[in-house]
Design a protein around this motif. Structure first.
Motif, PDB file in Angstrom:
ATOM      1  N   LYS A 184      -1.945  14.857 -14.579  1.00  0.00           N
ATOM      2  CA  LYS A 184      -1.503  14.028 -15.693  1.00  0.00           C
ATOM      3  C   LYS A 184      -1.951  12.590 -15.479  1.00  0.00           C
ATOM      4  CE  LYS A 184       2.531  16.679 -17.210  1.00  0.00           C
ATOM      5  NZ  LYS A 184       3.969  16.614 -17.538  1.00  0.00           N
ATOM      6  N   PRO A 185      -2.325  11.890 -16.543  1.00  0.00           N
ATOM      7  CA  PRO A 185      -2.770  10.500 -16.390  1.00  0.00           C
ATOM      8  C   PRO A 185      -1.597   9.571 -16.113  1.00  0.00           C
ATOM      9  CG  PRO A 185      -2.731  11.105 -18.707  1.00  0.00           C
ATOM     10  CD  PRO A 185      -2.424  12.362 -17.937  1.00  0.00           C
ATOM     11  N   PHE A 186      -1.900   8.383 -15.582  1.00  0.00           N
ATOM     12  CA  PHE A 186      -0.871   7.376 -15.344  1.00  0.00           C
ATOM     13  C   PHE A 186      -0.450   6.774 -16.679  1.00  0.00           C
ATOM     14  CE2 PHE A 186      -3.112   7.669 -11.342  1.00  0.00           C
ATOM     15  CZ  PHE A 186      -2.084   7.655 -10.413  1.00  0.00           C
ATOM     16  N   ARG A 226       0.821  -1.218   0.000  1.00  0.00           N
ATOM     17  CA  ARG A 226       0.000   0.000   0.000  1.00  0.00           C
ATOM     18  C   ARG A 226       0.856   1.270   0.000  1.00  0.00           C
ATOM     19  NH1 ARG A 226      -5.277   1.368   0.870  1.00  0.00           N
ATOM     20  NH2 ARG A 226      -5.671   3.384   1.833  1.00  0.00           N
ATOM     21  N   PRO A 227       1.902   1.398   0.861  1.00  0.00           N
ATOM     22  CA  PRO A 227       2.760   2.597   0.763  1.00  0.00           C
ATOM     23  C   PRO A 227       3.435   2.737  -0.608  1.00  0.00           C
ATOM     24  CG  PRO A 227       3.108   1.498   2.856  1.00  0.00           C
ATOM     25  CD  PRO A 227       2.266   0.583   2.030  1.00  0.00           C
ATOM     26  N   THR A 228       3.766   1.603  -1.236  1.00  0.00           N
ATOM     27  CA  THR A 228       4.352   1.672  -2.572  1.00  0.00           C
ATOM     28  C   THR A 228       3.376   2.288  -3.566  1.00  0.00           C
ATOM     29  OG1 THR A 228       5.654  -0.315  -2.086  1.00  0.00           O
ATOM     30  CG2 THR A 228       5.421   0.320  -4.402  1.00  0.00           C
ATOM     31  N   MET A 229       2.111   1.915  -3.469  1.00  0.00           N
ATOM     32  CA  MET A 229       1.092   2.489  -4.346  1.00  0.00           C
ATOM     33  C   MET A 229       0.912   3.988  -4.075  1.00  0.00           C
ATOM     34  SD  MET A 229       0.179   0.136  -6.368  1.00  0.00           S
ATOM     35  CE  MET A 229       0.470  -1.624  -6.486  1.00  0.00           C
ATOM     36  N   LEU A 230       0.950   4.369  -2.813  1.00  0.00           N
ATOM     37  CA  LEU A 230       0.848   5.791  -2.474  1.00  0.00           C
ATOM     38  C   LEU A 230       2.022   6.571  -3.044  1.00  0.00           C
ATOM     39  CD1 LEU A 230      -0.357   5.515   1.250  1.00  0.00           C
ATOM     40  CD2 LEU A 230      -1.686   6.329  -0.709  1.00  0.00           C
ATOM     41  N   TRP A 231       3.226   5.969  -3.013  1.00  0.00           N
ATOM     42  CA  TRP A 231       4.408   6.626  -3.593  1.00  0.00           C
ATOM     43  C   TRP A 231       4.244   6.792  -5.104  1.00  0.00           C
ATOM     44  CZ3 TRP A 231       7.833   4.416  -7.153  1.00  0.00           C
ATOM     45  CH2 TRP A 231       8.970   5.174  -7.446  1.00  0.00           C
ATOM     46  N   LEU A 232       3.671   5.765  -5.749  1.00  0.00           N
ATOM     47  CA  LEU A 232       3.450   5.840  -7.186  1.00  0.00           C
ATOM     48  C   LEU A 232       2.475   6.965  -7.529  1.00  0.00           C
ATOM     49  CD1 LEU A 232       3.872   4.592 -10.007  1.00  0.00           C
ATOM     50  CD2 LEU A 232       1.953   3.053  -9.512  1.00  0.00           C
ATOM     51  N   ILE A 233       1.450   7.138  -6.721  1.00  0.00           N
ATOM     52  CA  ILE A 233       0.477   8.208  -6.958  1.00  0.00           C
ATOM     53  C   ILE A 233       1.120   9.573  -6.759  1.00  0.00           C
ATOM     54  CG2 ILE A 233      -1.674   9.236  -6.109  1.00  0.00           C
ATOM     55  CD1 ILE A 233      -2.602   6.403  -5.419  1.00  0.00           C
ATOM     56  N   GLU A 234       1.934   9.713  -5.699  1.00  0.00           N
ATOM     57  CA  GLU A 234       2.597  10.991  -5.427  1.00  0.00           C
ATOM     58  C   GLU A 234       3.622  11.331  -6.506  1.00  0.00           C
ATOM     59  OE1 GLU A 234       4.245  10.606  -1.580  1.00  0.00           O
ATOM     60  OE2 GLU A 234       2.302  10.634  -0.531  1.00  0.00           O
ATOM     61  N   LYS A 235       4.240  10.310  -7.093  1.00  0.00           N
ATOM     62  CA  LYS A 235       5.261  10.544  -8.110  1.00  0.00           C
ATOM     63  C   LYS A 235       4.645  11.043  -9.414  1.00  0.00           C
ATOM     64  CE  LYS A 235       9.082   8.225 -10.498  1.00  0.00           C
ATOM     65  NZ  LYS A 235       9.795   6.939 -10.720  1.00  0.00           N
ATOM     66  N   THR A 236       3.405  10.669  -9.673  1.00  0.00           N
ATOM     67  CA  THR A 236       2.742  11.104 -10.904  1.00  0.00           C
ATOM     68  C   THR A 236       2.313  12.559 -10.754  1.00  0.00           C
ATOM     69  OG1 THR A 236       1.913   8.855 -11.246  1.00  0.00           O
ATOM     70  CG2 THR A 236       0.858  10.630 -12.498  1.00  0.00           C
ATOM     71  N   PRO A 237       2.710  13.452 -11.651  1.00  0.00           N
ATOM     72  CA  PRO A 237       2.340  14.870 -11.531  1.00  0.00           C
ATOM     73  C   PRO A 237       0.825  15.051 -11.516  1.00  0.00           C
ATOM     74  CG  PRO A 237       4.035  14.574 -13.210  1.00  0.00           C
ATOM     75  CD  PRO A 237       3.574  13.203 -12.821  1.00  0.00           C
ATOM     76  N   VAL A 263      -7.335  -9.224  -1.837  1.00  0.00           N
ATOM     77  CA  VAL A 263      -6.541  -8.425  -0.891  1.00  0.00           C
ATOM     78  C   VAL A 263      -5.743  -7.358  -1.637  1.00  0.00           C
ATOM     79  CG1 VAL A 263      -4.642  -8.512   0.772  1.00  0.00           C
ATOM     80  CG2 VAL A 263      -6.431 -10.265   0.815  1.00  0.00           C
ATOM     81  N   TYR A 264      -5.185  -7.711  -2.783  1.00  0.00           N
ATOM     82  CA  TYR A 264      -4.419  -6.743  -3.573  1.00  0.00           C
ATOM     83  C   TYR A 264      -5.309  -5.578  -4.015  1.00  0.00           C
ATOM     84  CZ  TYR A 264      -1.136  -5.047  -7.124  1.00  0.00           C
ATOM     85  OH  TYR A 264      -0.286  -4.270  -7.872  1.00  0.00           O
ATOM     86  N   GLY A 265      -6.556  -5.860  -4.362  1.00  0.00           N
ATOM     87  CA  GLY A 265      -7.489  -4.786  -4.705  1.00  0.00           C
ATOM     88  C   GLY A 265      -7.815  -3.905  -3.522  1.00  0.00           C
ATOM     89  N   LEU A 266      -7.894  -4.498  -2.332  1.00  0.00           N
ATOM     90  CA  LEU A 266      -8.198  -3.711  -1.137  1.00  0.00           C
ATOM     91  C   LEU A 266      -7.099  -2.712  -0.799  1.00  0.00           C
ATOM     92  CD1 LEU A 266      -9.759  -6.215   1.458  1.00  0.00           C
ATOM     93  CD2 LEU A 266     -10.898  -4.330   0.301  1.00  0.00           C
ATOM     94  N   VAL A 267      -5.833  -3.074  -1.030  1.00  0.00           N
ATOM     95  CA  VAL A 267      -4.738  -2.224  -0.566  1.00  0.00           C
ATOM     96  C   VAL A 267      -4.464  -1.060  -1.511  1.00  0.00           C
ATOM     97  CG1 VAL A 267      -3.644  -4.142   0.642  1.00  0.00           C
ATOM     98  CG2 VAL A 267      -2.942  -3.617  -1.688  1.00  0.00           C
ATOM     99  N   ILE A 268      -4.971  -1.103  -2.722  1.00  0.00           N
ATOM    100  CA  ILE A 268      -4.757   0.022  -3.645  1.00  0.00           C
ATOM    101  C   ILE A 268      -5.608   1.203  -3.183  1.00  0.00           C
ATOM    102  CG2 ILE A 268      -5.091   0.856  -6.003  1.00  0.00           C
ATOM    103  CD1 ILE A 268      -4.363  -1.870  -7.010  1.00  0.00           C
ATOM    104  N   PRO A 269      -5.015   2.374  -2.971  1.00  0.00           N
ATOM    105  CA  PRO A 269      -5.771   3.520  -2.431  1.00  0.00           C
ATOM    106  C   PRO A 269      -6.870   3.970  -3.393  1.00  0.00           C
ATOM    107  CG  PRO A 269      -3.395   3.891  -2.289  1.00  0.00           C
ATOM    108  CD  PRO A 269      -3.593   2.686  -3.158  1.00  0.00           C
ATOM    109  N   LYS A 270      -7.977   4.386  -2.801  1.00  0.00           N
ATOM    110  CA  LYS A 270      -9.063   4.948  -3.609  1.00  0.00           C
ATOM    111  C   LYS A 270      -8.638   6.317  -4.135  1.00  0.00           C
ATOM    112  CE  LYS A 270     -11.572   1.439  -2.456  1.00  0.00           C
ATOM    113  NZ  LYS A 270     -10.462   0.728  -1.820  1.00  0.00           N
ATOM    114  N   GLY A 271      -8.880   6.586  -5.377  1.00  0.00           N
ATOM    115  CA  GLY A 271      -8.472   7.870  -5.947  1.00  0.00           C
ATOM    116  C   GLY A 271      -8.179   7.733  -7.427  1.00  0.00           C
ATOM    117  N   PRO A 272      -7.265   8.540  -7.936  1.00  0.00           N
ATOM    118  CA  PRO A 272      -7.016   8.545  -9.388  1.00  0.00           C
ATOM    119  C   PRO A 272      -6.467   7.232  -9.923  1.00  0.00           C
ATOM    120  CG  PRO A 272      -5.415   9.908  -8.221  1.00  0.00           C
ATOM    121  CD  PRO A 272      -6.473   9.554  -7.234  1.00  0.00           C
ATOM    122  N   LEU A 273      -5.618   6.539  -9.140  1.00  0.00           N
ATOM    123  CA  LEU A 273      -5.062   5.274  -9.616  1.00  0.00           C
ATOM    124  C   LEU A 273      -6.152   4.217  -9.732  1.00  0.00           C
ATOM    125  CD1 LEU A 273      -2.698   3.521 -10.455  1.00  0.00           C
ATOM    126  CD2 LEU A 273      -2.239   3.062  -8.020  1.00  0.00           C
TER     127      LEU A 273
END
Length: 742
Positions: free
Chosen positions: A166-168, A152-163, A200-210
């Protein structure tokens, strides 16, 4: 094997999407009521499952009874959230208190199902051992912890890294989707089923643009192509030949009856404790029996684990189909929510007080209508004594396989890109009306979106209007003006929506023919001055039009002109003004009952009395003989107004409009509204056609009490003041001078 492999691939990604769309925070916010109802509805079906597993173990000793109880208990006790959500939409219950309670209860059931399924898989290994089961549970707990602590923190980092904005990239989305297969593989190796890892993998992905980007890319492909293969494989595994004989069908009917009664009994018991009406408790228990994809997944896993044989698998598939098919018809028969709505009185503008809140529902199909509607709401003059609450409803056609829904919007973050054209339009509408709310005092805006087919769109509008207790619904005309001035259809189905709304609305309705309303100059800029004209012939719709124009005339930047059309027979063609005005204060004219004549006389007389010395209001008494003279009078004031407000003229016949309906293009606008909306009537003014709500109560009287808007705390001119004024020898004069003769 090829089809089954593709079906399992689709199942993995579908379960991943279920986890991705599931909002665990709803469970945290759920109160005691939801948890108690959810648990109570699961207890009795589990008892039924224990009885079934006992019967099965007596006939087949190789079956693990504990595992069998868990699998059958999950199938019989759990509610399929996706199926229930669509069922509530079709039954028009999704926005009711009962529908919201059913959805939250079903969500808790779904979470319990996944936890019980993990336990069932752990204890149903071929080599039954307490240590093996314990190892499976512990290893899966480690995987669960790893997913939430590391992934989950890795996914949050990926979201923060994307300007922002801008789309993923395609590469980022591919990496995330590859993680679905990796998680499924890990849980399969650990002894659980592969679908548990995907969930479980679907649960840990943060709700939002990703999450939204993944759903946009994946959902149609999985649900439209891969998931039907899973249903096909489940159908191939179901052997109907094994279901034969009276004893088998008696067994099936007994299971269905006991499960239905168990769910209803448990739900009804808790409902009585929580003071929920018995009928609501019964309906809630019925809805909790909805079955679907989750139960079919559980049966397939139980069959793969050798816990359920082919006969039990086939029987339970039939049980699921019959139970789900019975729910909607039964609920439709016993539950009619619209009949339970409490009545309210302020259903018209005429019945709304000027010292109370003014509620209006605005329907919008495209952003093109936004500037005119914003200026119209501004001109309605929200103020401290009469604040405005505007419910702005974006009406979107239901297309494809999506579910109808009503969305209440919170503030979206600026700069976040829209996912599609519809959301971009919604964002534009919300932003425009939020700016209106910020710049206009005493105005409150609540943006919403209704997604439904055009055939039932009016039901969503009417339900919302009655729930919010609004006085008027304003909706755009189905035609738009082109550059060359012609009126052309935008979406022909919108005409049907407007027609259904006029027939079923719980309050007054205004149809806006949009030709612009000084869209570039807002009233709050203190630059624009709107010229508004009300054409008054008499009748409830015309009184509603006069009431709306009267409300607008209170705005310091609005000038109102009221043209009152009077038949020739009520004028003796005398040049003596006093005799003319004496005639005007008699009953004015349309062929209808005397009660309507009296209401028209009272309303227009009071209007003249109150605006006697108001320079922002002009009254014109126009004596005409037929429709031709009426059209000529309207054309004489054509190019000086920004907005015409007219009544639809429901159920009235007047010699003043004779011949105007012979070539009518849009009869739903009435004779005068159709004339003003026609391309042949060259004008740049918008037209608001009003239809007054005249619903009747059980005693035959109107459901509303007409409040006189002039009865307020504001000072008004005394009759002595305008008695002292000199009579002006002309027909166009500040009103009150003629009335003072009385």
């Amino acid at each position: 094997m090829l089809v089954e492999t593709m079906a399992n691939m689709g199942l993995i990604y579908f379960v991943f999407l279920i986890g991705l769309e599931m909002d665990i925070s709803i469970i945290k916010r759920s109160g005691k009521k939801t948890v108690l109802i959810s648990l109570a509805g699961m207890v009795v079906p589990f008892l039924v499952a224990i009885c079934l597993s006992s019967l099965i173990s007596n006939t087949d000793e190789s079956i693990n009874q504990v595992s069998c109880v868990l699998y059958l208990g999950i199938v019989l006790s759990v509610t399929a959230f996706p199926v229930l959500a669509r069922m509530l939409v079709e039954l028009k219950l999704v926005n009711t208190d009962l529908g919201k309670l059913a959805l939250s209860t079903s969500l808790i059931n779904d979470v319990c199902a996944w936890m019980l399924l993990a336990i069932a898989i752990a204890v149903s290994e071929e080599i039954i051992s307490a240590w093996v089961s314990l190892w499976v549970l512990l290893s899966n707990l480690v995987f669960l912890s790893f997913s939430f602590i590391i992934v989950r923190p890795t996914m949050l980092w990926l979201i923060e890294k994307t300007p922002e904005g801008k789309p993923f990239s395609e590469f980022q989305l591919c990496i995330v989707l590859t993680g679905v297969l990796i998680s499924a593989f890990i849980t399969d190796v650990l002894g659980t089923h592969c679908i548990f890892g995907a969930f479980v993998y679907g649960l840990v992905i943060p709700k939002g643009p990703l999450g939204a980007a993944i759903i946009e890319k994946l959902e149609d492909f999985v649900s439209g192509l891969l998931l039907p293969l899973f249903y096909a494989i489940s159908g191939l595994k179901t052997d109907i030949n094994l279901i034969s004989g009276a004893s088998t069908w008696t067994f099936i009917l007994s299971v269905i009856s006991l499960t239905f009664l168990g769910k209803i009994a448990g739900t009804l018991l808790v409902s009585n404790m929580l003071q929920i009406p018995n009928r609501d408790g019964v309906v809630l228990g019925l809805l909790m029996n909805a079955k679907g994809i989750i139960e079919i997944i559980v049966l397939n896993v139980g069959r793969d684990q050798k816990v359920l044989n082919d006969k039990i698998f086939s029987i339970m598939i039939i049980v699921i189909l019959i139970m789900t098919a019975l729910i909607a018809p039964v609920v439709t028969l016993i539950y009619k929510p619209r009949k339970r709505l409490a009545p309210y009185k302020r259903r018209t503008i005429q019945s709304s007080r000027l010292d109370g809140e003014f509620r209006v529902l605005v329907g919008i199909h495209t952003p093109r209508n936004v500037p005119t509607l914003v200026n119209l709401l501004e001109a309605t003059y929200p103020n401290k004594r009469s604040p405005m609450c505007a419910y702005v409803l974006h009406l979107v056609e239901l297309t494809g396989r999506a579910s109808a829904m009503l969305i209440v919007h919170a503030n979206r973050q600026s700069g976040v890109p829209a996912l599609n054209k519809t959301q971009a339009q919604t964002d534009h509408i919300i932003t425009s009306f939020q700016n209106f709310e910020e710049q206009v005092n005493y105005a409150q805006v609540q943006p919403l979106t209704a997604i439904s087919p055009y055939s039932t769109m009016h039901e969503d509008v009417c339900n919302l209007a009655e729930e919010k207790r609004v006085s008027i619904i304003i909706i755009p005309f189905h035609k738009q003006q082109t550059v060359d001035g012609e009126m052309e259809d935008t979406i022909p189905a919108l005409r049907m929506v407007n027609h259904n709304l006029l027939q079923n609305s719980p309050c007054s309705v205004g149809i806006l023919v949009d030709r612009g309303f000084n869209g570039s100059n807002r009233l709050i800029g203190n630059l624009a001055c709107h010229q508004v004209a009300v054409l008054y012939f008499g009748g409830p719709d015309d009184r509603e039009a006069l009431a709306y124009g009267w409300r607008m005339s209170r705005h310091p930047k609005v000038h109102l002109t009221v043209m009152h059309f009077i038949p020739t027979q009520y004028s003796n063609q005398s040049s003596e003004t006093d005799r003319l005005w004496a005639k005007l204060d008699r009953s004015f004219t349309t062929i209808k009952n005397g009660g309507e004549n009296q209401l028209d006389n009272e309303y227009i007389s009071e209007f003249k009395h109150v605006i006697a010395h108001d320079d922002s209001v002009d009254y014109i008494a126009k004596v005409v003989n037929n429709g031709e003279e009426t059209v000529a009078a309207i054309r004489s004031m054509n190019n000086v107004n920004d907005l015409f407000i007219v009544g639809r003229g429901q159920g009235t016949m007047s010699p003043l409009t004779d011949g105007l309906t012979d070539w009518s293009e849009c009869p739903e606008l009435g004779a005068i509204g159709d004339l003003l909306a026609s391309s042949d009537f060259e004008t740049t003014a918008s037209v608001l056609v009003l239809h007054q709500y005249v619903g009747q109560g059980p005693d035959g009287e109107d459901n509303f009490v007409v409040e006189r808007p002039w009865e307020s705390s504001e000072p008004r001119q005394s009759i002595q003041q305008h008695q002292s004024q000199h009579m002006q020898q002309r027909y166009v004069m500040p009103m009150g001078t003629g009335h003072s003769l009385l």
